[in-house]
Design a protein around this motif. Sequence first.
Motif, PDB file in Angstrom:
ATOM      1  N   ILE A 164       8.592  12.070  -0.989  1.00  0.00           N
ATOM      2  CA  ILE A 164       7.209  12.475  -0.708  1.00  0.00           C
ATOM      3  C   ILE A 164       6.605  13.091  -1.965  1.00  0.00           C
ATOM      4  O   ILE A 164       7.255  13.875  -2.664  1.00  0.00           O
ATOM      5  CB  ILE A 164       7.162  13.496   0.447  1.00  0.00           C
ATOM      6  N   LYS A 165       5.363  12.723  -2.276  1.00  0.00           N
ATOM      7  CA  LYS A 165       4.679  13.262  -3.453  1.00  0.00           C
ATOM      8  C   LYS A 165       4.637  14.785  -3.390  1.00  0.00           C
ATOM      9  O   LYS A 165       4.419  15.376  -2.334  1.00  0.00           O
ATOM     10  CB  LYS A 165       3.245  12.705  -3.528  1.00  0.00           C
ATOM     11  N   HIS A 166       4.858  15.425  -4.539  1.00  0.00           N
ATOM     12  CA  HIS A 166       4.839  16.888  -4.598  1.00  0.00           C
ATOM     13  C   HIS A 166       3.510  17.437  -4.056  1.00  0.00           C
ATOM     14  O   HIS A 166       2.429  16.947  -4.395  1.00  0.00           O
ATOM     15  CB  HIS A 166       5.024  17.365  -6.042  1.00  0.00           C
TER      16      HIS A 166
ATOM     17  N   SER B 217       0.850  -1.188   0.000  1.00  0.00           N
ATOM     18  CA  SER B 217       0.000   0.000   0.000  1.00  0.00           C
ATOM     19  C   SER B 217       0.889   1.243   0.000  1.00  0.00           C
ATOM     20  O   SER B 217       1.828   1.340   0.795  1.00  0.00           O
ATOM     21  CB  SER B 217      -0.901  -0.003   1.241  1.00  0.00           C
ATOM     22  N   LEU B 218       0.585   2.170  -0.897  1.00  0.00           N
ATOM     23  CA  LEU B 218       1.354   3.417  -1.013  1.00  0.00           C
ATOM     24  C   LEU B 218       0.433   4.611  -0.804  1.00  0.00           C
ATOM     25  O   LEU B 218      -0.663   4.665  -1.370  1.00  0.00           O
ATOM     26  CB  LEU B 218       1.998   3.524  -2.405  1.00  0.00           C
ATOM     27  N   VAL B 219       0.891   5.557   0.008  1.00  0.00           N
ATOM     28  CA  VAL B 219       0.185   6.825   0.187  1.00  0.00           C
ATOM     29  C   VAL B 219       1.202   7.950   0.036  1.00  0.00           C
ATOM     30  O   VAL B 219       2.195   8.005   0.769  1.00  0.00           O
ATOM     31  CB  VAL B 219      -0.491   6.912   1.579  1.00  0.00           C
ATOM     32  N   ASN B 220       0.966   8.835  -0.946  1.00  0.00           N
ATOM     33  CA  ASN B 220       1.825  10.004  -1.189  1.00  0.00           C
ATOM     34  C   ASN B 220       3.295   9.621  -1.392  1.00  0.00           C
ATOM     35  O   ASN B 220       4.200  10.366  -1.011  1.00  0.00           O
ATOM     36  CB  ASN B 220       1.730  11.009  -0.030  1.00  0.00           C
ATOM     37  N   TYR B 221       3.513   8.470  -2.009  1.00  0.00           N
ATOM     38  CA  TYR B 221       4.890   8.039  -2.266  1.00  0.00           C
ATOM     39  C   TYR B 221       5.251   8.340  -3.712  1.00  0.00           C
ATOM     40  O   TYR B 221       4.658   7.783  -4.645  1.00  0.00           O
ATOM     41  CB  TYR B 221       5.059   6.550  -1.977  1.00  0.00           C
TER      42      TYR B 221
END
Length: 359
Positions: free
Chosen positions: A61-63, A7-11
Amino acid sequence: MFLKNLSLVNYKNFEERQFEFDSKTNCFVGDNGKGKTNILDAIYHLAFGKSYFNPLAGQNIKHGEDFFIIEGIFKLRDRNEKIVCSLKKGMKKIIKRNNKVYDRLSDHIGLLPLVIISPADRDLILEGSDIRRKFMDSVISQSDKEYLQTLLKYNKILQQRNTLLKYFAINHSFDQATISVYNEQLNGFGTSIFNKRAAFVEDFIPIFKEQYLAITGGEELVNIHYESKLFSRDLLSLLESNIEKDRALQYTSVGIHKDDLRFEIENYPIKKFGSQGQQKSFLIALKFAQFQFLKAHAGTTPIMLLDDIFDKLDEKRVKHIITLVDDENFGQIFISDTHPERTENVVKSIHQSYKIFKL
């Protein structure tokens, strides 16, 4: 061992994404820029607590966001292991195992042995000695926790000695007694590291040569040499005899932090005398040897990540790789590729169960 889900969040480029994986072969296909390599890097992140491609943690971290979370469920020795890696801007990275935070990241290394093959691996041949030392240290650390702790202690004392040398230069002073204390500590830790590195290279070379032969089918002579001044003199005497040089440079010029691996083909440095094809074969053999070494010493079968290598290899080398992984005992493999048809043809030839994820 295998990864059941991720599971990925804001990666990186992913806002939120979940994956359920096959226990053998998993492929990520799509155009460049879709995030195929980022998924592999997320898996690497769970094993090592850091990115393989970007040492600046905050840049993963996602922009526009201020945190990322990676979560994976691994099947390891008949039990599930939930690993979570998270980072919030301005804060320390957190690694959890089954909801318990690690006190030290180093305690996690080795739980999930993993090998990655990537175009970025060419740095092992082309760049400086620090890249090759990190490779050697990474392989040993995944199967020897004591080695990693000793290495961390050595690096801490080394940093303190270097700080002291700078202090001496700024203040035009010198204290032999304090330097001697650091020398003794570096000698103890450094000698232990040197002995384990030497033993590792001796064990590793035959495995590496076997893999190179399997990949190329040729008669080329390849070799790896461990280069260290500790073969000729003990570290304590090296530190003592180089003190004037160290004072002038304001850092420690000798020690196991200067060791190197020399990669050779036909008794010459492969960096200068190996063709691109020979260098690629050398690197793949190096990584497959790493896999075999870890499998023998880590107590479980490592996960293998193959990042965009089919674009970089000729058909002959690809076939050899497929032959090596077409084995019930190989374990779980993750592949990224830009060509869905090519990927499907490759995984069908492996004769293992598989899933293909189109991004």
